[in-house]
Design an enzyme around this catalytic site. Structure first.
Site, mmCIF file in Angstrom:
data_model
loop_
_atom_site.group_PDB
_atom_site.id
_atom_site.type_symbol
_atom_site.label_atom_id
_atom_site.label_comp_id
_atom_site.label_asym_id
_atom_site.label_seq_id
_atom_site.Cartn_x
_atom_site.Cartn_y
_atom_site.Cartn_z
ATOM 1 C CG ASP A 96 -2.130 0.734 1.171
ATOM 2 O OD1 ASP A 96 -2.143 1.750 0.468
ATOM 3 O OD2 ASP A 96 -3.117 0.324 1.821
ATOM 4 C CG ASP A 197 -3.952 6.053 0.774
ATOM 5 O OD1 ASP A 197 -4.843 5.277 1.155
ATOM 6 O OD2 ASP A 197 -3.762 7.177 1.266
ATOM 7 C CD GLU A 248 -8.586 4.922 -0.969
ATOM 8 O OE1 GLU A 248 -9.446 4.800 -0.093
ATOM 9 O OE2 GLU A 248 -7.525 5.537 -0.773
ATOM 10 C CG HIS A 322 -8.355 0.077 5.878
ATOM 11 N ND1 HIS A 322 -8.261 -0.184 4.523
ATOM 12 C CD2 HIS A 322 -7.821 1.307 6.055
ATOM 13 C CE1 HIS A 322 -7.699 0.852 3.919
ATOM 14 N NE2 HIS A 322 -7.420 1.769 4.823
ATOM 15 C CG ASP A 323 -10.586 3.505 4.767
ATOM 16 O OD1 ASP A 323 -9.953 3.583 5.841
ATOM 17 O OD2 ASP A 323 -10.059 3.687 3.650
#
Ligand code: GLC
Ligand code: CA
Length: 548
Positions: A96, A197, A248, A322-323
């Site tokens: 990431d 990200d 993302e 995870h968000d």
């Protein structure tokens, strides 16, 4: 052949995966220990969220050193062992990369603060308005103004996220070279995938007040974004055809995604977009309580499926990360139909056109955190918004109810390995509470049980490898107007696959809009699903049908 199209990616949030030294924080050795579990599940890649040196204000998305591993997670030797051990199980590692911003503890930012003009140009410093106040009215994604004042420089710096996450100045070629260099560093370690990200925020346009919104229209899918991505591709990961990438994309447009994830491969392999996960928001406002709009969910999923296919572009398909809150709590049923609804939601994603992502614990049907007190929350976004909503006059109770539904901590509670008190996650005190339902929802009770949610995910992964229609098929929406059924068809050569789901607890009758003769059940969440032209679907009943 294994390509990103017939692969499945498993996301690991290392901090909450498995703790091997009792300090309450998951670590890289924990991931090594569970490689057999991941191989049993059948995944091809594991995406690890950041474990680099970081003050952890945003759980590692505030990187202070991109080439070093935070000692809390382990050592470089651990990482190298992880890559090697994963390889022997045919699992590749995806890292990431957080390049929209660095931590303000990063040495670049520290030099900038100390007045070094070279490093000051790595970030976005601007003077305040002549009449005083920050340069623009843009809002941080974590709440309040996105500019922070630095008295000794008499300038503000931009932070689209937390104030300890300073945005990098991508217009500066030196910044872009640094970033390429970091990607190459990890490529040399044998990394075969990258997730970038919030990467569609790196090209900022004009720095002006936004009179219509929070500023996002100025920096989302910005003017030089495609140029920057093509350059990063050329100068780093594009040199290794085995590497897969996913961007993302925050608040992106489909037109931009045609290019980000186009078949020409000039930018990225695929994209995450989030529009389908805002169906329980009001516009872009997430800190509200409204029921999910199923019609909108279908409309968004289908239009992205069709649009991306028509342009030869590729989606990452997912419900969880995870968000996001846990999907079974969000769109399924935590109670009586927990198992059926979790399997139904899995079918909907895994039969779509795109690369499926599974977030740790999703394959067990893990639910939202179920916190009973405020001090259990850890997430900076949740804590910031708690204050903001309270300052606006909302009662403690109301804010608490909103956090329960929308907080990112819902997905960050530790992985539930066993029915023991700490879920087999740690022998110490976990950094965030384990959900007490680990007594019944855990890996130990599901692996090997053919009726488990885990077994259902295994089956979906296996089917993707066996039937090319999963990876190669086109996409056609079915029964678009049906208020409670989500159905679509995939076709490839002479194969046709139908995914049909009752999205609700209420029974319903589905009138098949095509002739079901010759179709057989490939996978279902009921043991005895029986195709019919006029088909009575039970609560959350979901079936994959195939005709060859
Ligand atoms: C992404 C990450 C999220 C993080 C943010 C800022 O959205 O997934 O966890 O807080 O970027 O880096
Ligand atoms: Ca640990």
């Amino acid at each position: 052949m294994n390509t990103f199209k017939n692969s499945v990616v498993y996301q690991i949030y290392p901090k909450s995966f498995l703790d091997t030294n009792g300090d309450g924080l998951g670590d890289l050795r924990g991931v090594i220990e569970k490689l057999d579990y991941l191989q049993t599940l059948g995944v091809d890649y594991i995406w690890l969220t950041p474990f680099f040196v970081s003050p952890q204000n945003d759980n590692g998305y505030d990187v202070a050193d991109y080439r070093a591993i935070d000692p809390r997670y382990g050592t470089m030797e651990d990482f190298e062992e992880l890559v090697a051990q994963a390889r022997t199980r045919n699992i590749k590692i995806m890292l990431d990369m957080v390049f929209n911003h660095t931590s303000t503890s990063h040495v670049w930012f520290q030099k900038a603060l100390a007045g070094d003009p070279v490093y000051r140009d790595y970030y976005i410093f601007r003077p305040g308005k002549p009449q005083g106040g920050p340069p623009t009215n843009w809002e941080s994604k974590f709440g309040r103004n996105a500019w922070e004042y630095v008295p000794q420089l008499d300038q503000y710096y931009l932070h689209l996220f937390d104030k300890t996450q300073a945005d990098l100045h991508w217009e500066n070629p030196a910044v872009r070279r640094e970033v390429q260099d970091i990607v190459r560093f990890w490529m040399e370690k044998g990394v075969k995938g990258f997730r970038f990200d919030v990467v569609n925020l790196i090209s900022k346009g004009e720095y002006a007040d936004d009179t219509q919104g929070d500023g996002r229209r100025f920096y989302t899918d910005g003017p030089r974004i495609h140029e920057f991505l093509m350059e990063l591709n050329r100068e780093s990961f594009g040199k290794d055809p085995e590497i897969i990438t996913v961007g993302e994309m925050s608040s992106t447009s489909m037109e931009n995604c045609f290019r980000y994830a186009g078949a020409d491969g000039q930018e990225l392999s695929m994209v995450f977009s989030f529009h389908h996960l805002k169906v329980d928001f009001v516009g872009n406002e997430k800190w509200v309580l409204v029921p999910a709009d199923f019609g909108k969910l279908k409309e968004i999923l289908f239009s992205w499926q069709e649009g991306m296919a028509a342009h030869g572009a590729w989606n990452a398909v997912f419900w969880c990360n995870h968000d996001q809150p846990r999907v079974v709590s969000r769109f399924g049923d935590e109670g009586e139909y927990w198992k059926q609804s979790a399997k139904m939601l899995a079918n909907v994603i895994h039969a779509m056109r795109g690369t499926p992502y599974i977030y740790q614990g999703e394959e067990l049907g893990m639910t939202n955190a179920g916190f009973t007190s405020l001090d259990q929350y850890r997430d900076v976004e949740s804590l910031n918004h708690y204050r903001i909503l309270r300052d606006k006059g909302m009662s403690r109770e109301s804010v608490y109810n909103i956090l329960k539904v929308h907080s990112r901590d819902n997905s960050r509670t530790p992985m539930q390995w066993t029915g023991e008190e700490q879920g087999g996650f740690t022998t110490g005190q976990p950094w965030i509470s384990v959900n007490p339902n680990t007594r019944t929802i855990n890996a130990e009770s599901q692996v090997g049980d053919p009726d488990s949610i885990f077994a259902h995910y295994q089956a979906l992964i296996r089917l993707r490898k066996e039937y090319p229609v999963f990876a190669q098929g086109d996409f056609r929406a079915l029964s678009q107007e049906d208020p409670q059924v989500l159905a679509y068809q995939r076709r490839w050569e002479n194969t046709s696959l139908i995914c049909l789901s009752n999205f609700y607890r209420k029974e319903t009758t589905w009138q098949a809009p095509l002739d079901l003769t010759g179709y057989r059940v490939l996978l279902s969440n009921y043991p005895d699903s029986l195709p019919a032209q006029s088909w009575k679907l039970r609560p959350y009943e979901s079936v994959l049908l195939i005709k060859e």
